[in-house]
Design a protein around this motif. Structure first.
Motif, PDB file in Angstrom:
ATOM      1  N   ALA A 124       0.853  -1.184   0.000  1.00  0.00           N
ATOM      2  CA  ALA A 124       0.000   0.000   0.000  1.00  0.00           C
ATOM      3  C   ALA A 124       0.891   1.236   0.000  1.00  0.00           C
ATOM      4  CB  ALA A 124      -0.891  -0.007   1.230  1.00  0.00           C
ATOM      5  N   PRO A 125       0.608   2.201  -0.867  1.00  0.00           N
ATOM      6  CA  PRO A 125       1.463   3.386  -0.884  1.00  0.00           C
ATOM      7  C   PRO A 125       1.312   4.203   0.390  1.00  0.00           C
ATOM      8  CG  PRO A 125      -0.429   3.731  -2.284  1.00  0.00           C
ATOM      9  CD  PRO A 125      -0.481   2.302  -1.830  1.00  0.00           C
ATOM     10  N   LEU A 126       2.403   4.788   0.818  1.00  0.00           N
ATOM     11  CA  LEU A 126       2.413   5.736   1.918  1.00  0.00           C
ATOM     12  C   LEU A 126       2.421   7.127   1.283  1.00  0.00           C
ATOM     13  CD1 LEU A 126       2.741   6.579   4.905  1.00  0.00           C
ATOM     14  CD2 LEU A 126       5.208   6.485   4.523  1.00  0.00           C
ATOM     15  N   VAL A 127       1.412   7.924   1.575  1.00  0.00           N
ATOM     16  CA  VAL A 127       1.331   9.280   1.056  1.00  0.00           C
ATOM     17  C   VAL A 127       1.520  10.233   2.227  1.00  0.00           C
ATOM     18  CG1 VAL A 127      -0.103  10.973  -0.148  1.00  0.00           C
ATOM     19  CG2 VAL A 127      -0.229   8.554  -0.770  1.00  0.00           C
ATOM     20  N   VAL A 128       2.433  11.172   2.062  1.00  0.00           N
ATOM     21  CA  VAL A 128       2.723  12.154   3.102  1.00  0.00           C
ATOM     22  C   VAL A 128       2.430  13.536   2.532  1.00  0.00           C
ATOM     23  CG1 VAL A 128       4.502  13.101   4.621  1.00  0.00           C
ATOM     24  CG2 VAL A 128       4.529  10.664   4.031  1.00  0.00           C
ATOM     25  N   ARG A 129       1.589  14.311   3.211  1.00  0.00           N
ATOM     26  CA  ARG A 129       1.269  15.678   2.797  1.00  0.00           C
ATOM     27  C   ARG A 129       2.175  16.626   3.573  1.00  0.00           C
ATOM     28  NH1 ARG A 129      -0.801  19.007  -1.131  1.00  0.00           N
ATOM     29  NH2 ARG A 129      -1.689  20.834  -0.178  1.00  0.00           N
TER      30      ARG A 129
ATOM     31  N   THR B  73       7.112  20.598   6.566  1.00  0.00           N
ATOM     32  CA  THR B  73       6.578  19.964   7.765  1.00  0.00           C
ATOM     33  C   THR B  73       5.452  19.003   7.385  1.00  0.00           C
ATOM     34  OG1 THR B  73       7.080  21.962   9.013  1.00  0.00           O
ATOM     35  CG2 THR B  73       5.537  20.411  10.026  1.00  0.00           C
ATOM     36  N   VAL B  74       5.437  17.829   7.985  1.00  0.00           N
ATOM     37  CA  VAL B  74       4.413  16.828   7.692  1.00  0.00           C
ATOM     38  C   VAL B  74       3.063  17.291   8.247  1.00  0.00           C
ATOM     39  CG1 VAL B  74       3.670  14.454   8.118  1.00  0.00           C
ATOM     40  CG2 VAL B  74       6.080  14.947   7.680  1.00  0.00           C
ATOM     41  N   ARG B  75       2.069  17.395   7.372  1.00  0.00           N
ATOM     42  CA  ARG B  75       0.698  17.717   7.794  1.00  0.00           C
ATOM     43  C   ARG B  75      -0.059  16.448   8.151  1.00  0.00           C
ATOM     44  NH1 ARG B  75      -1.830  21.401   3.362  1.00  0.00           N
ATOM     45  NH2 ARG B  75      -3.647  21.016   4.650  1.00  0.00           N
ATOM     46  N   TRP B  76       0.110  15.388   7.339  1.00  0.00           N
ATOM     47  CA  TRP B  76      -0.449  14.073   7.632  1.00  0.00           C
ATOM     48  C   TRP B  76       0.289  13.018   6.818  1.00  0.00           C
ATOM     49  CZ3 TRP B  76      -2.162  12.039   3.111  1.00  0.00           C
ATOM     50  CH2 TRP B  76      -2.752  12.885   2.167  1.00  0.00           C
ATOM     51  N   ALA B  77       0.182  11.771   7.257  1.00  0.00           N
ATOM     52  CA  ALA B  77       0.772  10.626   6.550  1.00  0.00           C
ATOM     53  C   ALA B  77      -0.196   9.463   6.682  1.00  0.00           C
ATOM     54  CB  ALA B  77       2.129  10.276   7.144  1.00  0.00           C
ATOM     55  N   ARG B  78      -0.527   8.860   5.549  1.00  0.00           N
ATOM     56  CA  ARG B  78      -1.472   7.738   5.552  1.00  0.00           C
ATOM     57  C   ARG B  78      -1.080   6.709   4.495  1.00  0.00           C
ATOM     58  NH1 ARG B  78      -5.419   9.222   8.833  1.00  0.00           N
ATOM     59  NH2 ARG B  78      -6.144  11.362   8.907  1.00  0.00           N
ATOM     60  N   GLN B  79      -1.466   5.441   4.762  1.00  0.00           N
ATOM     61  CA  GLN B  79      -1.317   4.383   3.764  1.00  0.00           C
ATOM     62  C   GLN B  79      -2.690   4.083   3.184  1.00  0.00           C
ATOM     63  OE1 GLN B  79       1.239   1.385   5.922  1.00  0.00           O
ATOM     64  NE2 GLN B  79       2.032   1.294   3.825  1.00  0.00           N
ATOM     65  N   TYR B  80      -2.704   3.682   1.920  1.00  0.00           N
ATOM     66  CA  TYR B  80      -3.948   3.397   1.213  1.00  0.00           C
ATOM     67  C   TYR B  80      -3.875   1.992   0.619  1.00  0.00           C
ATOM     68  CZ  TYR B  80      -4.501   8.348   1.867  1.00  0.00           C
ATOM     69  OH  TYR B  80      -4.604   9.594   2.448  1.00  0.00           O
ATOM     70  N   PRO B  81      -4.391   0.984   1.358  1.00  0.00           N
ATOM     71  CA  PRO B  81      -4.287  -0.405   0.900  1.00  0.00           C
ATOM     72  C   PRO B  81      -5.116  -0.696  -0.350  1.00  0.00           C
ATOM     73  CG  PRO B  81      -5.634  -0.262   2.875  1.00  0.00           C
ATOM     74  CD  PRO B  81      -5.056   1.101   2.648  1.00  0.00           C
ATOM     75  N   GLN B  82      -5.992   0.220  -0.750  1.00  0.00           N
ATOM     76  CA  GLN B  82      -6.794   0.021  -1.949  1.00  0.00           C
ATOM     77  C   GLN B  82      -5.942   0.053  -3.217  1.00  0.00           C
ATOM     78  OE1 GLN B  82      -7.150   2.422   0.375  1.00  0.00           O
ATOM     79  NE2 GLN B  82      -9.275   2.976   0.702  1.00  0.00           N
TER      80      GLN B  82
ATOM     81  N   ALA C  94      -8.943  17.082   2.966  1.00  0.00           N
ATOM     82  CA  ALA C  94      -7.784  17.876   3.389  1.00  0.00           C
ATOM     83  C   ALA C  94      -6.947  17.165   4.452  1.00  0.00           C
ATOM     84  CB  ALA C  94      -8.243  19.239   3.900  1.00  0.00           C
ATOM     85  N   ASP C  95      -7.558  16.276   5.241  1.00  0.00           N
ATOM     86  CA  ASP C  95      -6.831  15.556   6.292  1.00  0.00           C
ATOM     87  C   ASP C  95      -6.307  14.189   5.826  1.00  0.00           C
ATOM     88  OD1 ASP C  95      -9.186  14.133   6.090  1.00  0.00           O
ATOM     89  OD2 ASP C  95      -9.787  14.438   8.183  1.00  0.00           O
ATOM     90  N   GLY C  96      -6.498  13.871   4.528  1.00  0.00           N
ATOM     91  CA  GLY C  96      -6.003  12.614   3.995  1.00  0.00           C
ATOM     92  C   GLY C  96      -6.973  11.460   4.069  1.00  0.00           C
ATOM     93  N   LEU C  97      -8.131  11.644   4.705  1.00  0.00           N
ATOM     94  CA  LEU C  97      -9.132  10.584   4.749  1.00  0.00           C
ATOM     95  C   LEU C  97      -9.782  10.442   3.375  1.00  0.00           C
ATOM     96  CD1 LEU C  97     -10.809  11.276   8.206  1.00  0.00           C
ATOM     97  CD2 LEU C  97      -9.151   9.494   7.626  1.00  0.00           C
ATOM     98  N   VAL C  98     -10.229   9.224   3.055  1.00  0.00           N
ATOM     99  CA  VAL C  98     -10.837   8.960   1.754  1.00  0.00           C
ATOM    100  C   VAL C  98     -12.277   9.466   1.740  1.00  0.00           C
ATOM    101  CG1 VAL C  98     -11.515   7.147   0.134  1.00  0.00           C
ATOM    102  CG2 VAL C  98      -9.355   6.954   1.382  1.00  0.00           C
ATOM    103  N   SER C  99     -12.582  10.380   0.794  1.00  0.00           N
ATOM    104  CA  SER C  99     -13.943  10.896   0.620  1.00  0.00           C
ATOM    105  C   SER C  99     -14.772   9.952  -0.237  1.00  0.00           C
ATOM    106  CB  SER C  99     -13.932  12.267  -0.053  1.00  0.00           C
ATOM    107  OG  SER C  99     -13.249  13.192   0.719  1.00  0.00           O
TER     108      SER C  99
END
Length: 120
Positions: free
Chosen positions: A15-20, A26-35, A84-89
């Protein structure tokens, strides 16, 4: 890879790790997306662009839905709209009878995105 304030990492179908990042790095958020699978097609995504005033679009590939019991492994295009927070809409999987691969992704002036792909 760093593009448009995002860093994307991952290896071999992980799953890619995306860092905003903000403008200061400065890191605003970091999330992985297993989809989405990284490395399904080397050199092709995943890619992320700002596609709305308060969000982004992450596009890559995912394992396709079998058409028949004897169907060979194939990949579909996968689009994730990120808030904006990296959650999937929202999450869309698009594909046909063959593997579908992202070839281009561009943000449009109206906050949308233009996605181009090919089937192989």
């Amino acid at each position: 890879m760093l593009a448009d304030g995002y860093a994307i990492g991952g290896a071999n179908l992980d799953a890619p790790l995306v860092v905003r990042l903000d403008s200061a790095g400065t890191v605003r958020w970091a999330r992985q997306y297993p989809q989405i699978a990284v490395g399904a097609f080397p050199g092709y995504g995943p890619v992320v662009v700002d596609a709305a005033p308060d969000g982004s679009l992450l596009v890559g590939t995912s394992i396709g839905t079998p058409v028949a019991e004897s169907d060979v492994l194939r990949y579909d295009l996968r689009l994730l709209a990120l808030a904006a927070d990296g959650l999937v809409s929202w999450d869309r999987q698009l594909g046909g009878l063959q593997s579908d691969v992202l070839t281009s992704l561009e943000a449009t002036p109206d906050g949308g995105a233009l996605v181009a792909a090919t089937s192989a």
